[in-house]
Design a protein around this motif. Structure first.
Motif, short mmCIF file in Angstrom:
data_model
loop_
_atom_site.label_atom_id
_atom_site.label_comp_id
_atom_site.label_asym_id
_atom_site.label_seq_id
_atom_site.Cartn_x
_atom_site.Cartn_y
_atom_site.Cartn_z
N HIS A 266 -48.05 61.55 73.74
CA HIS A 266 -48.48 60.85 72.28
C HIS A 266 -47.19 61.39 71.26
O HIS A 266 -47.45 62.64 70.88
N ASP A 267 -46.17 60.62 71.01
CA ASP A 267 -45.25 61.00 70.30
C ASP A 267 -44.46 59.65 69.41
O ASP A 267 -43.76 59.02 69.82
N ARG A 268 -45.57 59.38 68.48
CA ARG A 268 -44.96 58.22 67.55
C ARG A 268 -44.38 58.67 66.48
O ARG A 268 -44.18 59.77 65.92
N ASP A 269 -43.39 57.85 65.74
CA ASP A 269 -42.56 58.01 64.66
C ASP A 269 -43.53 57.42 63.55
O ASP A 269 -43.66 56.15 63.46
N VAL A 270 -43.86 58.19 62.55
CA VAL A 270 -44.53 57.76 61.44
C VAL A 270 -43.88 58.26 60.33
O VAL A 270 -43.78 59.70 60.28
#
Length: 65
Positions: free
Chosen positions: A3-7
């Motif tokens: 899990h490695d989203r850009d937010v």
């Protein structure tokens, strides 16, 4: 990391790397604000960050007592 989203312009992995500094208030105001924005927009990091915070605070209390 699965899990490695850009937010809010910062990735989950970066937030996790800096979470201790965030809790210790050892970040510049802009970095702190960016992490806060990420935590508000990422339910996974918000959950993990909350659990991490509770664990750290509990450890600190037990060391003081």
């Amino acid at each position: 990391m699965a899990h490695d989203r850009d937010v809010a312009g910062i990735r989950c992995s970066e937030v996790l790397e800096r979470l201790s500094d965030f809790l210790d208030d050892d970040l510049r105001a802009t970095d702190r604000s960016q992490i806060e924005s990420h935590l508000r927009g990422c339910d996974w990091c918000e959950k993990f960050g909350g659990e991490f915070t509770e664990t750290i605070q509990s450890l600190r209390r037990s060391l003081i007592d």
